[in-house]
Design a protein around this motif. Structure first.
Motif, PDB file in Angstrom:
ATOM      1  N   VAL A 159      -1.647 -24.154  31.957  1.00  0.00           N
ATOM      2  CA  VAL A 159      -2.542 -23.919  33.094  1.00  0.00           C
ATOM      3  C   VAL A 159      -2.077 -22.638  33.783  1.00  0.00           C
ATOM      4  O   VAL A 159      -1.515 -22.648  34.881  1.00  0.00           O
ATOM      5  CB  VAL A 159      -2.531 -25.120  34.055  1.00  0.00           C
ATOM      6  N   ASN A 160      -2.287 -21.532  33.093  1.00  0.00           N
ATOM      7  CA  ASN A 160      -1.778 -20.261  33.608  1.00  0.00           C
ATOM      8  C   ASN A 160      -2.429 -19.111  32.848  1.00  0.00           C
ATOM      9  O   ASN A 160      -2.940 -19.289  31.735  1.00  0.00           O
ATOM     10  CB  ASN A 160      -0.255 -20.205  33.444  1.00  0.00           C
TER      11      ASN A 160
ATOM     12  N   LEU B 279      -7.466 -23.357  31.959  1.00  0.00           N
ATOM     13  CA  LEU B 279      -8.133 -22.620  33.028  1.00  0.00           C
ATOM     14  C   LEU B 279      -9.597 -22.387  32.681  1.00  0.00           C
ATOM     15  O   LEU B 279     -10.483 -22.548  33.524  1.00  0.00           O
ATOM     16  CB  LEU B 279      -7.445 -21.265  33.238  1.00  0.00           C
TER      17      LEU B 279
ATOM     18  N   LEU C 123     -12.408 -23.993  35.135  1.00  0.00           N
ATOM     19  CA  LEU C 123     -12.848 -23.071  36.174  1.00  0.00           C
ATOM     20  C   LEU C 123     -14.260 -22.575  35.877  1.00  0.00           C
ATOM     21  O   LEU C 123     -14.705 -22.568  34.726  1.00  0.00           O
ATOM     22  CB  LEU C 123     -11.903 -21.873  36.274  1.00  0.00           C
TER      23      LEU C 123
ATOM     24  N   GLN D 247     -14.504 -18.079  39.182  1.00  0.00           N
ATOM     25  CA  GLN D 247     -13.095 -18.368  39.441  1.00  0.00           C
ATOM     26  C   GLN D 247     -12.198 -17.808  38.348  1.00  0.00           C
ATOM     27  O   GLN D 247     -11.138 -17.222  38.626  1.00  0.00           O
ATOM     28  CB  GLN D 247     -12.899 -19.881  39.569  1.00  0.00           C
TER      29      GLN D 247
ATOM     30  N   VAL E 194      -9.228 -14.951  38.600  1.00  0.00           N
ATOM     31  CA  VAL E 194      -7.831 -15.090  38.171  1.00  0.00           C
ATOM     32  C   VAL E 194      -7.422 -13.904  37.305  1.00  0.00           C
ATOM     33  O   VAL E 194      -6.317 -13.355  37.445  1.00  0.00           O
ATOM     34  CB  VAL E 194      -7.648 -16.419  37.412  1.00  0.00           C
TER      35      VAL E 194
ATOM     36  N   THR F 247     -10.557 -21.677  44.427  1.00  0.00           N
ATOM     37  CA  THR F 247      -9.833 -21.458  43.173  1.00  0.00           C
ATOM     38  C   THR F 247      -8.408 -21.991  43.269  1.00  0.00           C
ATOM     39  O   THR F 247      -7.905 -22.618  42.329  1.00  0.00           O
ATOM     40  CB  THR F 247      -9.815 -19.961  42.819  1.00  0.00           C
TER      41      THR F 247
ATOM     42  N   ARG G   3      -8.542 -25.642  42.918  1.00  0.00           N
ATOM     43  CA  ARG G   3      -8.865 -26.021  41.533  1.00  0.00           C
ATOM     44  C   ARG G   3      -7.651 -25.830  40.630  1.00  0.00           C
ATOM     45  O   ARG G   3      -7.389 -26.661  39.739  1.00  0.00           O
ATOM     46  CB  ARG G   3     -10.022 -25.158  41.038  1.00  0.00           C
ATOM     47  N   LEU G   4      -6.894 -24.769  40.836  1.00  0.00           N
ATOM     48  CA  LEU G   4      -5.689 -24.545  40.038  1.00  0.00           C
ATOM     49  C   LEU G   4      -4.662 -25.643  40.267  1.00  0.00           C
ATOM     50  O   LEU G   4      -3.998 -26.101  39.328  1.00  0.00           O
ATOM     51  CB  LEU G   4      -5.088 -23.177  40.365  1.00  0.00           C
ATOM     52  N   ARG G   5      -4.526 -26.047  41.502  1.00  0.00           N
ATOM     53  CA  ARG G   5      -3.600 -27.148  41.794  1.00  0.00           C
ATOM     54  C   ARG G   5      -4.060 -28.439  41.123  1.00  0.00           C
ATOM     55  O   ARG G   5      -3.249 -29.201  40.589  1.00  0.00           O
ATOM     56  CB  ARG G   5      -3.493 -27.345  43.310  1.00  0.00           C
TER      57      ARG G   5
ATOM     58  N   ALA H 210      -3.299 -28.235  37.374  1.00  0.00           N
ATOM     59  CA  ALA H 210      -1.879 -28.440  37.096  1.00  0.00           C
ATOM     60  C   ALA H 210      -1.522 -29.926  37.171  1.00  0.00           C
ATOM     61  O   ALA H 210      -0.773 -30.440  36.330  1.00  0.00           O
ATOM     62  CB  ALA H 210      -1.035 -27.637  38.086  1.00  0.00           C
TER      63      ALA H 210
ATOM     64  N   ASP I 195       0.761 -21.388  48.934  1.00  0.00           N
ATOM     65  CA  ASP I 195      -0.694 -21.319  48.740  1.00  0.00           C
ATOM     66  C   ASP I 195      -1.430 -21.088  50.048  1.00  0.00           C
ATOM     67  O   ASP I 195      -2.388 -20.305  50.110  1.00  0.00           O
ATOM     68  CB  ASP I 195      -1.187 -22.611  48.090  1.00  0.00           C
TER      69      ASP I 195
END
Length: 792
Positions: A244-245, A270, A274, A278, A282, A391, A394-396, A399, A459
């Motif tokens: 997830v990166n 991702l 996303l 989004q 990134v 975003t 959503r990233l959190r 993860a 964050d």
């Protein structure tokens, strides 16, 4: 003008089920369930007609990603448009369908980026600070090299001039040893190990897959347009990972540092989780790092220095391991003395490198945070300040979902089933989060604060910084980022298999399943465990297993069904406490065995930081645990009798069988013996000074042989226990499928240390599953006969 239509062939693409297709269509086209049913295989119909080339391509891609085989066909302008299905009619009239057939997000991106990004040069003060910090960090390894050089010079000077400081002529072995041999040999070895950090270490394993740009021309075009708008050269290579990166780094390390060639790595979770807006935001963040040309090169130098210092200070070194082995194999006093001095010097050098790492790390982190803020500006400019917070949330969520999916995948591996597509499973996990889960994730955004040693800002601070820019955004598109890919599903599966290879998982012997199957299997196991906990009134613990095979005492054999449950309810707090104590005793037994074994060979080893080993006190305790003579285990014997009586009455009333639980219960003594042997065998590497003891190799070998014998004995007993809950006709068959190496281990007893760990995990899972299945059947029988459970 040429028009096109998209027609379903009536088939599903490999690896897709009707359930997964329906879920994807509901998510992508926002159709009602009844409309989705008309599009599932074997439906053969036109989905949409009268489309231009780009619209037909886009709709075809959505259907393909969902798992439906479809064809795009050219249609004459004057031709009659065939009647569409009810699903297609609704899709055409609905807002979601209108979005699905509008212009390609790629063309929107190209239009949005035509005017480029606003440029902002770094201030002279920031540039000066960046250069000064980089110089300080780069000077740290040079300082270390200078200290090593000074040590080498001092050693040579001492050996050359030591005779000038003695008032007598040096003769004899001991004076020569103390003045020359010991300092010379120890110093030379220490100098060699001090120079060792300057040599290159082994290359790390590649964690991503190289993507052929010709496979994804649309993605490549989007990346090139974005890089051009930001003002940097596009990456020369694309890599895909299961993380997830996303990241951009110089190609080939130092070669890329000088020629500026970059590699972009995209984490497919991702893309799966996303939106296009989004995801491209990134990427803009990652490219924003390289827009800081001076900053990126300084960051490269700083990160290389920090990584070099950290690895040399903390990473295991095969040279040091060989030195330890040499010291262990030589008993001569002279050699052991030289080794002791050398090892002390190596330990000191590692402490020095650790201190230098902390110094370099502290110097550079504030600059790293500033670079993150600057890169965030590019994301906010492209996607908008408002979307930046969405975003981040959503990233959190992705993860968190990855951890949950990975854990569930590991549990189903016990049954030889693995996910075929992890990125899609992660996205599905996020889509399944309820309001409570999202509220928890939002609260998490506000908890963190930036500390002095953090390399990234918290964050919440990043969100506030992005909102302060008040950027309206240049590009807005809520469609999934996967629409930028032509072969997204195939890439996800390749990345998943690469992830398994990285972990050393032999997925070739496993059944690769869709997300729905693994999720359903995991949910069933979780529900069964929850039912078991409820049925036992929250008393149940994983260990020790209840000795249900023991005959019932006379007083318990006369209890009625309800009276038996009432007694379990009455003593529930005490039973829960006794079970927990007995579980702790299982671990304590292994620690006592380990400490006692070393004590018998003259090696003191404490049970804990505050408790030393006392043979007179601890060996009788060890025997009481084995014989079930401790107070907690004695109490559990009666508890086991109550549960056996309860189970027998339920099974008799419902005419059910209790296999394989009672048969598994007879194995617990062997399970505890294997647990003890496995812990003893696996802990020898962590005994510190024990590595110097003369008999250690013999002790280790005996422990491994014991581990092998207990494993094989337990397997033979498991072969005689039939079962239908897991793969294989018997418990032994399940264990052999779970660990194929057990049949012919290549390394003998040594390999059984790893095998035993797998056997214990699998046996524990089989026992819990058998108990859970039986508890569910008993609970049904109790409800059918009006018997109140423990929690009622």
């Amino acid at each position: 003008m040429e028009t096109y239509r998209v027609r379903l062939t009536g088939e599903a693409l490999p690896g897709h089920t009707p359930e997964s297709i329906a879920e994807a269509l509901l998510r992508q086209l926002k159709l009602r369930p009844t409309q989705v049913q008309t599009m599932l295989p074997p439906a053969r119909r036109v989905v949409k007609a009268g489309l231009n080339h780009d619209e037909a391509d886009h709709l075809h891609q959505i259907l393909t990603l969902a798992g439906l085989a479809a064809h795009k066909e050219k249609q004459a302008v004057t031709a009659d448009i065939p009647s569409a299905s009810p699903a297609a009619t609704s899709a055409t009239s609905s807002p979601a369908a209108a979005t699905a057939t509008t212009a390609d997000p790629l063309s929107d991106l190209v239009t949005s980026l035509a005017r480029g990004f606003p440029r902002r040069r770094p201030s002279p003060g920031y540039a000066l600070r960046l250069v000064l910090v980089t110089l300080c960090c780069v000077l740290i390894p040079l300082l270390y090299l200078a200290m090593v050089t000074l040590f080498g010079y001092g050693l040579v000077w001492y050996l050359w001039h030591v005779h000038d400081f003695t008032s007598f002529h040096v003769r004899g072995f001991w004076p020569m040893f103390v003045l020359y041999a010991l300092p010379g040999a120890s110093g030379a070895l220490l100098l060699l190990f001090l120079l060792r950090p300057m040599l290159p270490m082994g290359a790390t394993r590649e964690r991503s897959l190289l993507l052929d740009p010709g496979e994804e021309p649309r993605l490549l075009q989007a990346i090139h347009r974005l890089a051009e708008a930001i003002g940097i050269r596009p990456p020369v290579a694309l890599r895909l990972s299961n993380e997830v990166n996303a990241s951009v780094h110089f190609e080939g390390g130092w070669a890329g540092f000088f020629n500026g060639r970059k590699v972009l790595t995209i984490g497919l979770p991702l893309v799966a989780g996303l939106s296009s807006q989004q995801f491209l935001g990134v990427l803009a963040h990652e490219f924003g790092h390289f827009a800081q040309r001076l900053g990126m090169r300084c960051s490269f130098l700083i990160n290389h220095v920090n990584a070099w210092l950290y690895q040399r200070a903390h990473r295991p070194d095969p040279w040091v391991e060989r030195l330890e082995q040499w010291a262990h194999e030589n008993d001569e006093f002279v050699v052991r003395t030289i080794m002791i001095v050398t090892r002390a010097g190596i330990g000191g050098s590692r402490l020095l490198l650790a201190g230098l790492f902390q110094l370099s790390f502290r110097l550079s982190q504030s600059l790293s945070r500033q670079m993150e803020f600057d890169a965030d500006r590019y994301e906010a400019v492209l996607a908008g300040s408002t979307a930046f917070g969405d975003t981040a949330l959503r990233l959190r969520a992705l993860a968190r979902a990855f951890g949950e999916v990975d854990k569930r995948n590991a549990s189903t591996w016990r049954e030889h089933k693995l996910l075929r597509d992890m990125p899609q499973a992660v996205a599905a996990q996020v889509d399944g989060y309820d309001t409570s889960a999202w509220a928890t994730l939002r609260r998490g955004l506000g908890y963190g604060t930036t500390r002095y040693w953090d390399s990234h800002p918290a964050d919440l601070e990043r969100i506030r910084h992005a909102q302060s820019l008040q950027a309206p955004g240049m590009f807005s598109d809520a469609r999934p980022a996967a629409v930028l890919f032509d072969r997204f599903v195939e890439h996800c599966r390749d990345a998943t298999r690469a992830y398994y290879r990285l972990l050393g998982v032999d997925f070739r012997n496993a059944e690769l399943c869709d997300t729905e199957i693994v999720t359903r299997l995991g949910a069933q196991r979780d529900d069964a465990h929850s039912d078991l906990r409820r049925w036992t009134g929250r008393q149940w613990h994983a260990r020790p297993w209840l000795p249900l095979q023991r005959p019932l005492p006379d007083d318990l054999g006369k209890l009625s069904w309800q009276a038996c449950i009432d007694e379990l309810r009455l003593h529930s707090p005490a039973i829960t406490q006794d079970w927990a104590k007995a579980e702790q005793e299982a671990g304590r037994r292994a620690r006592i065995a380990f400490a006692g074994l070393l004590e018998r060979h003259g090696i003191p080893f404490p049970l804990s930081r505050v408790e030393g080993f006392d043979e007179q006190r601890h060996l009788p305790e060890y025997q009481r645990i084995i014989d079930w003579q401790t107070p907690s285990r004695q109490a559990l014997l009666r508890t086991a009798g109550l549960y056996r009586r309860r189970i027998e009455l339920a099974l008799r009333a419902a005419n059910l069988r209790h296999e394989p639980l009672f048969a598994l219960s007879t194995l617990y003594a062997d399970v505890e013996s294997l647990q003890e042997a496995w812990i003893v065998a696996s802990q020898f590497e962590g005994t510190g000074d024990v590595a110097q003891h003369k008999g250690l190799e013999r002790i280790r070998q005996d422990a491994m042989i014991a581990c092998q014998e207990h494993s094989l004995r337990l397997l033979r007993k498991c072969d005689d226990i039939p079962q239908s809950l897991l793969d294989g006709d018997s418990i032994g068959g399940y264990l052999r499928r779970r660990c194929p190496r057990v049949a012919q281990p290549s390394d003998g007893p040594t390999e059984f240390v790893a095998i035993a760990g797998t056997l214990l995990d699998s046996l524990g899972h089989a026992y819990r599953l058998a108990f859970s299945s039986l508890a569910q059947r008993c609970a049904q029988a109790e409800r059918a006969h009006g018997i109140a459970g423990i929690e009622n």
